[in-house]
Design a protein around this motif. Sequence first.
Motif, PDB file in Angstrom:
ATOM      1  N   PHE A 202       0.817  -1.208   0.000  1.00  0.00           N
ATOM      2  CA  PHE A 202       0.000   0.000   0.000  1.00  0.00           C
ATOM      3  C   PHE A 202       0.852   1.260   0.000  1.00  0.00           C
ATOM      4  CE2 PHE A 202      -2.394  -3.448   1.730  1.00  0.00           C
ATOM      5  CZ  PHE A 202      -3.641  -3.321   1.141  1.00  0.00           C
ATOM      6  N   PRO A 203       0.417   2.270  -0.743  1.00  0.00           N
ATOM      7  CA  PRO A 203       1.208   3.512  -0.810  1.00  0.00           C
ATOM      8  C   PRO A 203       0.999   4.375   0.437  1.00  0.00           C
ATOM      9  CG  PRO A 203      -0.743   3.718  -2.173  1.00  0.00           C
ATOM     10  CD  PRO A 203      -0.786   2.337  -1.585  1.00  0.00           C
ATOM     11  N   ILE A 204       1.665   3.992   1.511  1.00  0.00           N
ATOM     12  CA  ILE A 204       1.485   4.644   2.807  1.00  0.00           C
ATOM     13  C   ILE A 204       2.754   5.405   3.162  1.00  0.00           C
ATOM     14  CG2 ILE A 204       1.312   4.082   5.278  1.00  0.00           C
ATOM     15  CD1 ILE A 204      -0.408   1.681   4.315  1.00  0.00           C
ATOM     16  N   ASP A 205       2.594   6.555   3.808  1.00  0.00           N
ATOM     17  CA  ASP A 205       3.748   7.382   4.166  1.00  0.00           C
ATOM     18  C   ASP A 205       4.136   7.251   5.634  1.00  0.00           C
ATOM     19  OD1 ASP A 205       4.014   9.108   1.615  1.00  0.00           O
ATOM     20  OD2 ASP A 205       1.878   9.106   2.101  1.00  0.00           O
ATOM     21  N   SER A 206       3.150   6.993   6.477  1.00  0.00           N
ATOM     22  CA  SER A 206       3.468   6.921   7.902  1.00  0.00           C
ATOM     23  C   SER A 206       2.590   5.917   8.638  1.00  0.00           C
ATOM     24  CB  SER A 206       3.332   8.305   8.548  1.00  0.00           C
ATOM     25  OG  SER A 206       2.024   8.794   8.389  1.00  0.00           O
ATOM     26  N   LEU A 207       3.105   5.496   9.775  1.00  0.00           N
ATOM     27  CA  LEU A 207       2.411   4.550  10.652  1.00  0.00           C
ATOM     28  C   LEU A 207       2.178   5.232  11.973  1.00  0.00           C
ATOM     29  CD1 LEU A 207       4.340   1.172  10.926  1.00  0.00           C
ATOM     30  CD2 LEU A 207       2.210   1.666   9.709  1.00  0.00           C
ATOM     31  N   LYS A 208       0.969   5.133  12.483  1.00  0.00           N
ATOM     32  CA  LYS A 208       0.749   5.653  13.820  1.00  0.00           C
ATOM     33  C   LYS A 208       0.532   4.470  14.760  1.00  0.00           C
ATOM     34  CE  LYS A 208      -1.471   9.681  14.359  1.00  0.00           C
ATOM     35  NZ  LYS A 208      -2.644  10.573  14.572  1.00  0.00           N
ATOM     36  N   ILE A 209       1.473   4.309  15.671  1.00  0.00           N
ATOM     37  CA  ILE A 209       1.408   3.177  16.606  1.00  0.00           C
ATOM     38  C   ILE A 209       0.267   3.391  17.583  1.00  0.00           C
ATOM     39  CG2 ILE A 209       2.657   1.935  18.417  1.00  0.00           C
ATOM     40  CD1 ILE A 209       5.237   2.968  17.112  1.00  0.00           C
ATOM     41  N   ASP A 210      -0.583   2.409  17.725  1.00  0.00           N
ATOM     42  CA  ASP A 210      -1.744   2.561  18.593  1.00  0.00           C
ATOM     43  C   ASP A 210      -1.348   2.829  20.039  1.00  0.00           C
ATOM     44  OD1 ASP A 210      -4.737   2.381  18.631  1.00  0.00           O
ATOM     45  OD2 ASP A 210      -4.227   0.986  20.239  1.00  0.00           O
TER      46      ASP A 210
END
Length: 285
Positions: A202-210
């Motif tokens: 997936f073209p994702i830029d960032s991850l937000k950790i829960d």
Amino acid sequence: FSDIAMYKAKEQGRDNFNFFKPKLDVDIHYEVEIINDLQKALDNNEFKLYYQPKVDAISGKIIGAEGLIRWEHPSKGIIPPNEFIPFAENTGFILKIGEFVINEGIKYISKLNLHGYDNIHVSINISNRQFQHSDIYNQVNSALKVHMVKGKQLALEITESLLVDNVEDTIEKLHKIKKLNVKICMDDFGTGYSSLSYLKLFPIDSLKIDKSFVDDIKDNSNNERILLNTIIAMGQTLGLDVIAEGIEEGYQLRYLQSKNCQYYQGYYFSKAVTEDEFIALLKNQ
Ligand code: C2E
Ligand code: MG
Ligand code: MG
Ligand code: MG
């Protein structure tokens, strides 16, 4: 909010499959009532986006904000999103709220720019139903034009469950949205079904950790948080920005800093504040 509380209590008593086809007239009655309330709230401008700062670990500066909706109810005070967003998602009203949020968020970016903060980005939350049924690309594209804002200042927060159904369709839509230079952030990461390797698709830029992973970081415990460490390391390996949400304590921040997590959000820094309060935070830093 009492009507919604009552509705929720009833909702819990039946299975989700029947949610859209209430068996009892009384259910239809409540649904219609609350949808009317939500429509009135929309017409009367009672929905507001509040902004929670995102902070960079190295500079300690605010680099952006997440827009979080609140219902400023004339008699009931501020109603948090968990009290009405799930209902709006289940009834489809989220499509209207969602379009409002896209416009508000982008309008606010133009306000930030007028104040000289054109290096600050704003993220908004997109619910799954909205992503699937609204034309997000066109809504974002036209709001960017109307408010003369560049796509790179906007990020859309989506959740993992979106990556499970209609995978091809989701990838295609995300690629189209990314043509506007809008960033895509995976919210609440680690709570859903997707694996880290799957993310590459997936073209994702960032991850937000829960926040639940951050909650697990306890004071003075030496034990390593294996899963949390893995998420941070893999996110970085995939070239994604990694954001930790729900930081409340200094020891949580220090632990995450020791793992080279880059960006932070949480009450430790600030809760979500009004448009003007957020600008004041920028001014004072
Ligand atoms: P989220 O997108 O994961 O947003 C993070 C939530 O955690 C926010 O709650 C925020 O106020 C809260 N939070 C941030 N830092 C801390 C902390 O240090 N401690 C604690 N205990 N909480 C913290 P909020 O604003 O009540 O929003 C809840 C959820 O409602 C959001 O979760 C999001 O899923 C949804 N939501 C909010 N605004 C919108 C919107 O405009 N559209 C849609 N579709 N959903 C929204
Ligand atoms: Mg979010
Ligand atoms: Mg989140
Ligand atoms: Mg959340």
